[in-house]
Design a protein around this motif. Structure first.
Motif, mmCIF file in Angstrom:
data_model
loop_
_atom_site.group_PDB
_atom_site.id
_atom_site.type_symbol
_atom_site.label_atom_id
_atom_site.label_comp_id
_atom_site.label_asym_id
_atom_site.label_seq_id
_atom_site.Cartn_x
_atom_site.Cartn_y
_atom_site.Cartn_z
ATOM 1 N N ASN A 744 0.819 -1.214 0.000
ATOM 2 C CA ASN A 744 0.000 0.000 0.000
ATOM 3 C C ASN A 744 0.846 1.255 0.000
ATOM 4 O OD1 ASN A 744 -3.194 -0.272 0.514
ATOM 5 N ND2 ASN A 744 -2.131 -2.086 1.275
ATOM 6 N N LEU A 745 1.923 1.260 0.772
ATOM 7 C CA LEU A 745 2.750 2.462 0.847
ATOM 8 C C LEU A 745 3.558 2.673 -0.425
ATOM 9 C CD1 LEU A 745 4.060 2.437 4.530
ATOM 10 C CD2 LEU A 745 2.248 3.816 3.535
ATOM 11 N N ILE A 746 4.190 1.610 -0.937
ATOM 12 C CA ILE A 746 5.028 1.756 -2.129
ATOM 13 C C ILE A 746 4.190 2.128 -3.344
ATOM 14 C CG2 ILE A 746 6.557 0.545 -3.729
ATOM 15 C CD1 ILE A 746 7.938 1.230 -1.199
ATOM 16 N N SER A 747 3.030 1.481 -3.479
ATOM 17 C CA SER A 747 2.197 1.774 -4.657
ATOM 18 C C SER A 747 1.597 3.171 -4.588
ATOM 19 C CB SER A 747 1.080 0.730 -4.769
ATOM 20 O OG SER A 747 0.255 0.758 -3.612
ATOM 21 N N THR A 748 1.349 3.676 -3.382
ATOM 22 C CA THR A 748 0.753 5.009 -3.232
ATOM 23 C C THR A 748 1.807 6.092 -3.141
ATOM 24 O OG1 THR A 748 -1.082 3.969 -2.048
ATOM 25 C CG2 THR A 748 -0.915 6.373 -1.908
ATOM 26 N N TYR A 749 2.864 5.818 -2.399
ATOM 27 C CA TYR A 749 3.931 6.803 -2.208
ATOM 28 C C TYR A 749 5.231 6.212 -2.738
ATOM 29 C CZ TYR A 749 0.426 8.471 1.105
ATOM 30 O OH TYR A 749 -0.734 8.895 1.670
ATOM 31 N N ARG A 750 5.477 6.386 -3.988
ATOM 32 C CA ARG A 750 6.624 5.742 -4.640
ATOM 33 C C ARG A 750 7.962 6.256 -4.125
ATOM 34 N NH1 ARG A 750 5.837 2.697 -9.141
ATOM 35 N NH2 ARG A 750 3.712 2.551 -9.920
ATOM 36 N N ASN A 751 7.972 7.369 -3.457
ATOM 37 C CA ASN A 751 9.233 7.896 -2.949
ATOM 38 C C ASN A 751 9.586 7.327 -1.575
ATOM 39 O OD1 ASN A 751 7.100 9.138 -1.659
ATOM 40 N ND2 ASN A 751 8.150 11.102 -1.411
ATOM 41 N N LEU A 752 8.765 6.409 -1.085
ATOM 42 C CA LEU A 752 9.025 5.820 0.230
ATOM 43 C C LEU A 752 9.793 4.524 0.060
ATOM 44 C CD1 LEU A 752 8.449 6.049 3.282
ATOM 45 C CD2 LEU A 752 6.433 4.639 2.897
ATOM 46 N N LEU A 753 11.073 4.534 0.460
ATOM 47 C CA LEU A 753 11.909 3.353 0.291
ATOM 48 C C LEU A 753 12.387 2.875 1.652
ATOM 49 C CD1 LEU A 753 13.946 4.630 -2.756
ATOM 50 C CD2 LEU A 753 12.000 3.085 -2.791
ATOM 51 N N GLY A 754 13.385 2.022 1.657
ATOM 52 C CA GLY A 754 13.929 1.532 2.912
ATOM 53 C C GLY A 754 13.688 0.052 3.064
ATOM 54 N N SER A 755 13.606 -0.412 4.321
ATOM 55 C CA SER A 755 13.544 -1.847 4.588
ATOM 56 C C SER A 755 12.280 -2.497 4.060
ATOM 57 C CB SER A 755 13.641 -2.088 6.099
ATOM 58 O OG SER A 755 12.586 -1.414 6.766
ATOM 59 N N ILE A 756 11.190 -1.719 3.877
ATOM 60 C CA ILE A 756 9.955 -2.334 3.390
ATOM 61 C C ILE A 756 9.992 -2.585 1.896
ATOM 62 C CG2 ILE A 756 8.570 -1.316 5.239
ATOM 63 C CD1 ILE A 756 7.615 0.772 3.290
ATOM 64 N N ALA A 757 11.050 -2.154 1.212
ATOM 65 C CA ALA A 757 11.138 -2.375 -0.226
ATOM 66 C C ALA A 757 11.162 -3.851 -0.574
ATOM 67 C CB ALA A 757 12.399 -1.696 -0.784
ATOM 68 N N CYS A 758 11.655 -4.687 0.324
ATOM 69 C CA CYS A 758 11.750 -6.127 0.045
ATOM 70 C C CYS A 758 10.385 -6.770 -0.147
ATOM 71 C CB CYS A 758 12.491 -6.834 1.186
ATOM 72 S SG CYS A 758 14.140 -6.182 1.486
ATOM 73 N N LEU A 759 9.369 -6.170 0.412
ATOM 74 C CA LEU A 759 8.034 -6.754 0.346
ATOM 75 C C LEU A 759 7.156 -6.077 -0.700
ATOM 76 C CD1 LEU A 759 7.459 -7.012 4.206
ATOM 77 C CD2 LEU A 759 8.113 -8.857 2.672
ATOM 78 N N ALA A 760 7.731 -5.130 -1.413
ATOM 79 C CA ALA A 760 6.948 -4.376 -2.388
ATOM 80 C C ALA A 760 6.777 -5.152 -3.688
ATOM 81 C CB ALA A 760 7.636 -3.036 -2.665
ATOM 82 N N ASP A 761 5.864 -4.691 -4.507
ATOM 83 C CA ASP A 761 5.684 -5.247 -5.841
ATOM 84 C C ASP A 761 6.901 -4.846 -6.688
ATOM 85 O OD1 ASP A 761 4.949 -5.730 -8.533
ATOM 86 O OD2 ASP A 761 2.835 -5.667 -7.943
ATOM 87 N N PRO A 762 7.594 -5.808 -7.335
ATOM 88 C CA PRO A 762 8.795 -5.467 -8.116
ATOM 89 C C PRO A 762 8.554 -4.387 -9.152
ATOM 90 C CG PRO A 762 8.617 -7.839 -7.843
ATOM 91 C CD PRO A 762 7.350 -7.254 -7.294
ATOM 92 N N ASP A 763 7.365 -4.363 -9.758
ATOM 93 C CA ASP A 763 7.094 -3.351 -10.782
ATOM 94 C C ASP A 763 7.166 -1.941 -10.210
ATOM 95 O OD1 ASP A 763 6.776 -5.265 -12.721
ATOM 96 O OD2 ASP A 763 4.617 -5.468 -12.376
ATOM 97 N N ASP A 764 6.839 -1.792 -8.908
ATOM 98 C CA ASP A 764 6.905 -0.477 -8.285
ATOM 99 C C ASP A 764 8.344 -0.050 -8.022
ATOM 100 O OD1 ASP A 764 4.135 -0.063 -8.153
ATOM 101 O OD2 ASP A 764 3.980 -1.304 -6.363
ATOM 102 N N LEU A 765 9.270 -1.004 -8.031
ATOM 103 C CA LEU A 765 10.672 -0.690 -7.758
ATOM 104 C C LEU A 765 11.467 -0.457 -9.042
ATOM 105 C CD1 LEU A 765 11.402 -3.317 -4.941
ATOM 106 C CD2 LEU A 765 10.730 -0.932 -4.673
ATOM 107 N N TYR A 766 11.078 -1.150 -10.113
ATOM 108 C CA TYR A 766 11.840 -1.029 -11.358
ATOM 109 C C TYR A 766 11.820 0.386 -11.931
ATOM 110 C CZ TYR A 766 11.656 -6.148 -11.280
ATOM 111 O OH TYR A 766 11.771 -7.463 -10.936
ATOM 112 N N VAL A 767 10.805 1.178 -11.571
ATOM 113 C CA VAL A 767 10.714 2.537 -12.123
ATOM 114 C C VAL A 767 11.848 3.423 -11.631
ATOM 115 C CG1 VAL A 767 8.217 2.392 -12.351
ATOM 116 C CG2 VAL A 767 9.199 3.276 -10.225
ATOM 117 N N TYR A 768 12.560 2.981 -10.586
ATOM 118 C CA TYR A 768 13.659 3.784 -10.047
ATOM 119 C C TYR A 768 14.997 3.463 -10.689
ATOM 120 C CZ TYR A 768 10.431 5.162 -6.344
ATOM 121 O OH TYR A 768 9.365 5.680 -5.648
ATOM 122 N N LYS A 769 15.028 2.531 -11.658
ATOM 123 C CA LYS A 769 16.287 2.200 -12.308
ATOM 124 C C LYS A 769 16.884 3.442 -12.959
ATOM 125 C CE LYS A 769 16.890 -2.647 -13.386
ATOM 126 N NZ LYS A 769 17.181 -3.628 -14.428
#
Length: 1446
Positions: A744-769
């Motif tokens: 919920n946090l990563i998909s809504t607030y994409r600028n929120l990173l840190g330890s919870i990134a491991c549990l996020a949807d990978p597609d929400d993380l790839y945009v930061y490449k």
């Protein structure tokens, strides 16, 4: 006016010191002044000057006060202290005298008239700073208040009407302050005894049944009181006290590990921590001097008061403990610190102390490090402080030199010095504690000195010791009437005192002539003091036999004198009954405590407070809170002792005050208690309330919200989660809640990173490449990997491994290799082979802990093993038996190794043959206990039929490294079942043995069934090892006994059964409480389910109130998790394609794999159930990633799923490099192996003959296939011989193991030519369902009868039959011991007619249940009626059927 003027004068004096923040700095200034430092500053000098100037008039004031009290005393009263006098006086004249004196003292000070106008300011300042001091002294000593409560609050007890004789408010206050009830004198009584001494003895007993000891004089003499005062100051002024405060309380305050403290306390501790040891001594001694000077006029007798009837001083005053007094020398040369002469000359203890203070470095070097000199100096008791002084610098050698407990016992004439015992208990506590707890003689010897009671260890977790070996033999020497004919040595005296204390006292100490003759020897002078002590407390007659049951007759202990050694023996060997019959019986305990040698009981009888408090709290919550909810704030701290059921039953949430109280204590609660509070609070915080809640809902609610059931928690919005993220992060969220928050946090607030990134949807993380944030993401993912978190392969590959630097293995820097070490197995064999030797050597320490597969590992690893213990279980018996004599010669070492059952039996037989007395006397077999024969075990149980003896044997058997053999467990039950206390031994039997006594379980009472239930839940391993039939029957009996066959299968019932809940009959399981089922999916995921229970779970999931497939979303998939594989195919097809992404499917597989590799999953499923799950997994993957949206798998995704679940077309579409990297993984997939095996059996004989089988790995690949026909086996055997260029006699054991099923391709003549020594391979071959003919099997058995293997068949025992496995089916003419060792697989493989001939009805009756179940229908069909009846009688106890005797 006089008061007014005096106060103005005081204000004038103190005005410079009343600046702002002066009081905050006062602790630091005071410490600096007391330490004697000269750099404390001007304010410190002013403070010091003012204090010294005020000291004289203040002392005059106090002395005058003391003299004024004389007038209030009558001639027949004792001269008391100032406080005692003013606490007692009621005479107004005394008060007038006090007022007059106070005015006179203040008036004597010179006053300045111009300060009168500021009187108001003085009063304000006085009141302000007084209140500050009061607040300070109230805030700081809260820890000490708790300690005071512990001693001061009355112990709650029940009267004859079983009513608690204690005020409820006082009881609540005691519990919430974490009081552990103590039997010692309360602090209140101690204080009253100081200020208001009683007129009778302080040692009082409440009950009329307790005899009162002789009373002391009612009034204490003046000299005795003065001596007591000085002793008090001696104790107070010991610098050790301040060092203890600095090392404990101040250390915790400065490290912020304790509760928050005021700034004054922090300043005080900071000042202390900066002092040197000498400055610390100065502070304490100066402070004590000030206190003593100021207090002495108040607490001592006034010299102005004299009385004619004062009693004379007693003849002897109490001795004070020798104490080291440090002195200083102005010139060290005046000291004779010539350490070289100390060894030859007598050294004054004062000189030793002086040298240690003034030459610490040299003293440590010359004295502490010299073992011989230390032993000499410590022979003088005045030097006992050296143990602690030298401990830090010389601990290692001092422990080995002075903590020689065997020498202590041998030198019984010399009591162990208390300082030495304290030293050894501090630095060698584990060894000393075990010795005290396990050796009754040593325990009695050490604790015979009352000063040693403080070192009494907690022995509740130490297994009870074995009976004293050889006691009867030792007591043969204690025939005192014959002592005039033999030489009486110290050793003989010591032994008889230890093991016949009562007899020794009666026959030796009570016989003056006999004792005088013994005392003629100077070596026996210690005996006089021993006999004087023993005669002070008469000892009863010992019982005739060494029988704990007869000695520990607790019901008589309240009426007679009990030997202190008997008390110690019963406590060590019978603790459970001892606690109930002694510790919980106040009258008995007080009776025993009359003997000073039994004071240690006050510590051991307060080991049980948590359970006591839990019961008390439960009663208060259920009885009082429901009547008066206003008690909640007072009861809140007690809730840490409440059960989950009590928490859920709390009254509804009333206000925020109660909620805040709960939030404060949640962190100190167990997960079950936290979950219970979440369920309780969910009644007040519904999903609609959450949805309507403000953005600050989580912060407003606090910790409680983190433990809501997921059904409520999932309604939190992303805005609420973000606002309350700090609250959630400081609590423990379930994996499901963590994933929900992250998504919920990563998909809504994409600028929120840190330890919870491991549990996020990978597609929400790839945009930061390509952004700076991507490095943060990569580090987070790597950190999760290091912690062991399993992540989707696509996420790991794209975030961590998809980089250009990994394309060329030889170019990867060493530091990068070390960073990704955990991921190297995922890169495959090709990548690893591309690494250079220098690269591997540089990261070798890191790679040492990485779980590489056999093909990825290095052969050299084998040479690193320095301990063969892990390999013993797979070592052939043939390799062990020739060495059994050597193993028995070093039995103390041999009995610690993890042998398997057959090895232990072989070694035990050697022990029995060579040293049978060792078994009879000690029975200290260690890990060889699993190998004991039934005959020996029966003799051991019968030799001593007491409960304690049985428990000690069972304790040995519970500590074995492997599973006990069925025959041994049956033997234990058969023998113990004859004892009247058999059912009392349930918990001592342990789960493994208890689960084997089926016929007895059926007769268990409800209490016993509950005990068995708790045992299984605490250690479910042995329950899960049972066959599925046994599991179902056992739980069925348990459910019947506990009344679980009517109505809804409630949450309480489900949790009572815990791991066993899914094994109830289907009719009960389907009635499970749906609300409990939906809210506790996390808990249910971890359990074990049979095929029918999987179907029921799937049906419940599809109910409208649960999770119908058509309503599923990503959150639902996370909740259902691995239960998805329980659904039938038609329901699986209804899942939305958009939900079943590669990443989601990977997570489902990883979740199930994690369960499979856990303690429950590894033992849960049988072959049929594993195949069912595999087929569902195969359908899910192929349907969603094969047919609907074809996906070409990577090697990484094959690791997270499984090669066998993919379509063959998907595998063949893989790049060749990825396919080759995953070949080894495919070779370890059991379903791939079975599929390839079917393909291999289709090869022709010519094709098989053309295969080159030169390496053992290639031979083993075909040797694991069990479906070859006889012609193929013969061809393969010939191919092995041709490829290796060997004849049958040259084949070694490793090749035979690799050949596996191919061994049956050899002709009988070829088998007989095998080298018998190489039949070590039988350990492996005996576990296979070999298709060998009767003639082939007979040839192999003949090899085993060779003298270099197992020898004559008639000599084979259970151990050999366990080892040879299925080869036993070729044998006949078997005896009971051999039948016990036959594997069930061997029985099932016997030809039916041979089975009927070999096993008569008598021999069938010897079968275990596992052997009887293995009998096939074909074998049963040829049995006679008597044989069938015998077989039915073996099966009946479990099958619960009647035997047909017709």
């Amino acid at each position: 006016n006089t008061y007014y003027g005096a106060l103005m004068n005081l204000y004038n004096i103190f005005q410079p010191l009343l600046r702002e923040n002066f009081l905050d700095d006062l602790p630091k200034i005071t410490i600096c002044i007391l330490s004697g430092r000269q750099d404390c500053g001007l304010e410190a000098e002013l403070t010091k000057t003012v204090s010294l100037e005020l000291a004289k008039p203040l002392l005059t004031f106090l002395t005058t006060l003391r003299s004024q009290t004389c007038s209030s005393l009558t001639t027949d009263e004792e001269s008391g202290s100032f406080f005692r006098t003013y606490l007692r006086m009621g005479d107004s004249a005394a008060l007038s005298g006090f007022q007059e004196t106070f005015i006179n003292i203040l008036s004597s000070l010179s006053l300045s008239k111009n300060l009168i106008n500021v009187l108001g300011g003085l009063i304000d300042a006085t009141v302000t700073y007084t209140l500050r001091f009061v607040a300070l002294f109230i805030q700081v000593p809260m820890d000490y208040t708790r300690i005071a409560l512990q001693f001061g609050i009355k112990v709650p007890v029940l009267d004859e009407k079983e009513t608690c004789q204690q005020d409820l408010q006082q009881l609540i206050m005691g519990i919430k302050n974490n009081v552990s009830w103590s039997l010692s004198t309360s602090l209140i009584d101690i204080l009253l005894d100081i200020f208001l001494p009683q007129d009778q003895s302080a040692f009082m007993h409440p009950g009329p049944e307790c005899q009162t000891p002789p009373s002391a004089p009612s009034q204490r003499s003046i000299s005795y009181a003065e001596n007591s005062t000085m002793n008090y100051y001696d104790t107070l002024c010991d610098s050790y006290n301040l060092a203890t405060i600095n090392d404990t309380m101040c250390a915790e305050i400065l490290s912020n590990s304790g509760v928050e403290s005021s700034t004054h306390v922090v300043t005080f501790c900071e000042a202390l921590s900066s002092l040197s040891s000498n400055q610390m001594k100065n502070v304490w001694s100066n402070m004590c001097y000030v206190i003593q000077t100021l207090a002495s006029p108040l607490v001592s007798r006034s010299s102005d008061c004299s009385f004619d009837n004062a009693r004379p001083a007693p003849a002897a005053t109490p001795l004070t403990k020798p104490r080291r007094v440090a002195r200083e020398a102005s010139n060290l040369r005046q000291l004779a610190c010539n350490y070289n002469d100390w060894l030859q000359n007598n050294v004054d203890p004062v000189l030793v102390s002086l040298c240690s203070d003034n030459e610490r470095v040299e003293f440590v070097k010359q004295v502490c490090s010299d073992a011989v000199l230390m032993r000499k100096l410590l022979s003088e008791k005045m030097n006992s402080w050296l143990y602690g002084y030298c401990a830090n610098s010389s601990a290692d050698y001092m422990v080995s030199e002075f903590c020689q407990y065997g020498q202590w016992l041998n030198k019984f004439t010399n009591m162990v010095d208390t300082s030495l015992l304290a030293f050894c208990m501090s630095l060698d506590s584990v060894r000393l504690t075990n010795l005290i707890c396990e050796n009754t003689g040593f325990f009695m010897f050490v604790m015979s000195n009352p000063e040693h009671f403080q070192f009494m260890p907690n022995c509740t977790n130490v297994p009870p010791p074995l009976p004293i070996p050889g006691l009867d033999t030792q007591l043969d020497f204690c025939h005192y009437s014959e002592w005039h004919e033999v030489e009486i040595t110290n050793d003989l005296l010591t032994m008889c005192i230890l093991f016949d204390q009562s007899g020794f006292t009666k026959k030796v100490c009570s016989n003056a002539t006999f004792l005088d003759n013994l005392l003629l020897s100077t070596q026996n002078t210690w005996l006089e003091e021993h006999c004087r002590t023993s005669l002070s407390f008469p000892h009863p007659e010992p019982t005739e036999a060494f029988n704990i049951g007869m000695w520990c007759d607790y019901n008589t202990w309240g009426e007679r004198q009990v030997d202190d050694s008997v008390i110690g023996l019963c406590w060590q060997n019978d603790q459970s009954a001892f606690q109930k019959s002694v510790c919980c019986k106040q009258s008995v305990l007080e009776k025993l405590l009359q003997n000073p040698l039994n004071k240690w009981l006050t510590s051991v009888c307060t080991d049980l407070p948590n359970e006591y408090l839990s019961i008390m709290v439960s009663e208060i919550l259920q009885t009082h809170l429901v009547k008066d909810v206003t008690l909640f704030p007072e009861l809140a701290p007690m809730l840490t002792k409440a059960s989950p059921a009590d928490i859920q039953a709390l009254p509804p949430w009333q206000n925020n005050i109660n909620r805040d109280k709960i939030n404060e204590i949640l962190k100190s609660m167990t997960p079950d208690q936290q979950q219970a509070f979440g369920l309780w609070y969910s009644k007040a915080l519904s999903p609609s309330s959450i949805t309507r809640g403000q953005q600050s809902l989580i912060k407003d609610t606090g910790n409680l919200i983190a433990y809501l059931p997921f059904q409520n928690f999932q309604h939190l919005s992303a805005a609420q989660l973000l606002d309350g993220l700090d609250v959630l992060q400081r609590n423990t969220l379930t994996p499901l809640k963590q994933e929900f928050v992250a998504r919920n946090l990563i998909s809504t607030y994409r600028n929120l990173l840190g330890s919870i990134a491991c549990l996020a949807d990978p597609d929400d993380l790839y945009v930061y490449k390509g952004t700076e944030a991507f490095s943060v993401i990569r580090e987070s993912i790597m950190s999760c990997t290091r912690k062991g978190l399993r992540l989707p392969s696509d996420l790991v590959f794209n975030i961590l491994l998809n980089t250009t630097e990994l394309q060329v293995p030889s170019a990867v820097p060493a530091e990068r290799l070390a960073e990704i070490a955990l991921l190297l197995p995922s890169l495959g064999v090709t990548f690893l082979q591309g690494l250079s030797t220098s690269q591997l050597l540089s990261v070798l320490p890191t790679l040492n802990s990485i779980p590489f597969s056999p093909a990825q590992g290095f052969p050299e690893v084998v040479t690193w093993l320095n301990d063969v213990a892990p390999l013993l279980g797979c070592t052939p018996l043939i390799s062990v038996l020739p060495r059994k004599r050597l193993l028995v010669n070093s039995l103390s070492n041999t009995s610690t190794k993890p042998w398997n059952t057959q090895q232990a039996r072989g070694i035990f037989r050697e022990v029995l043959d060579t040293n049978p007395n060792l078994i009879k006397q000690h029975f200290s077999l260690g890990t060889l206990g699993q190998g004991v024969s039934c005959a020996v075990l029966r003799d051991r149980f019968q030799a001593n039929r007491s409960p304690s003896s049985a428990r000690s044997i069972l304790a040995l058997l519970r500590q074995q490294p492997g599973l006990l053999h069925t025959s041994l467990k049956n033997c234990i039950i058969e023998v113990l079942y004859q004892f009247e206390f058999f059912f009392e031994l349930l918990e001592d039997l342990g789960v493994e043995i208890a689960l084997s006594m089926v016929s007895a379980i059926k007769r268990f009472s409800t209490d016993m069934m509950n005990s068995l239930r708790r045992m299984i839940i605490a250690g479910p391993h042995h329950f899960l090892l049972l066959s599925r039939t046994k599991q179902l029957l056992l739980v069925d009996k348990m459910a019947q006994r506990l009344g679980m066959y009517t109505g809804v299968f409630t949450e309480e019932e489900f949790r009572l059964l815990d791991i066993m809940a899914p094994f109830v009959v289907d009719e009960v399981f389907i009635q499970v409480d749906r609300r409990f089922f939906i809210q506790n999916l996390d808990f249910l995921h971890g359990l074990c389910y049979s095929s029918t229970k999987m179907e029921i779970v799937a049906r419940i999931l599809q109910e409208p109130a649960a999770f119908p497939v058509e309503n599923w979303d990503q959150t639902t998939l996370s909740q259902v998790d691995r239960f998805l594989f329980f659904l039938p195919q038609d329901k699986l097809q209804q899942i939305s394609l958009a939900l079943m992404t590669v990443e989601r499917i990977e997570k489902l597989f990883m979740s199930h794999h994690q369960w499979e590799r856990g303690d429950i999953g590894m033992l849960c499923s049988d072959e049929t159930e594993r195949k069912t799950i595999f087929e569902r997994q195969q359908f899910v993957l192929q349907f969603f990633l094969g047919f609907l949206t074809p996906v070409v798998p990577t090697c990484e995704i094959l690791h997270t799923t499984a090669p066998s679940v993919w379509l063959s077309s998907s595998l063949t579409s893989m790049p060749s490099s990825a396919f080759s990297n995953c070949l080894e993984l495919m070779g370890h997939d059991p379903f791939v192996i079975s599929q390839l095996g079917v393909i291999a059996t289709q090869l022709s004989l010519d094709e098989l003959n053309a295969i080159r089988l030169t390496e053992r790995r290639s031979i083993a690949a075909l040797g694991t296939v069990s479906d070859w026909n006889s012609r193929q086996l013969a061809t393969l055997f010939s191919t092995v011989l041709n490829s290796t260029k060997q004849n049958p006699s040259q084949l070694d054991s490793s090749t035979l193991v690799a050949m596996g099923y191919i061994v049956c391709g050899a002709k009988a003549t070829e088998l007989r030519s095998f080298n018998p020594i190489e039949l070590k391979a039988v350990l492996r071959l005996g576990r296979l369902r070999l298709s060998c003919s009767e003639e082939q099997l007979q040839a192999l058995v003949e090899l085993l009868t060779h003298s270099l293997v197992f020898g004559l068949m008639s000599s084979w025992g259970t151990d050999v039959f366990i080892e040879i496995g299925v080869l036993a089916m070729a044998m006949s003419a078997l005896v009971k011991e051999q039948i016990e060792g036959i594997a069930p697989l061997a029985i099932s493989m016997m030809a039916p007619k041979k089975f009927a001939v070999v096993f008569s009805q008598e021999k069938i009756a010897m079968f275990s249940y596992e052997q009887a179940v293995a009998v096939t229908d074909n074998q049963r069909s040829v049995l006679s009626d008597l044989q069938k009846t015998a077989l039915a009688m073996v099966l009946t106890p479990w099958d619960d059927k009647l035997v047909d005797f017709r």
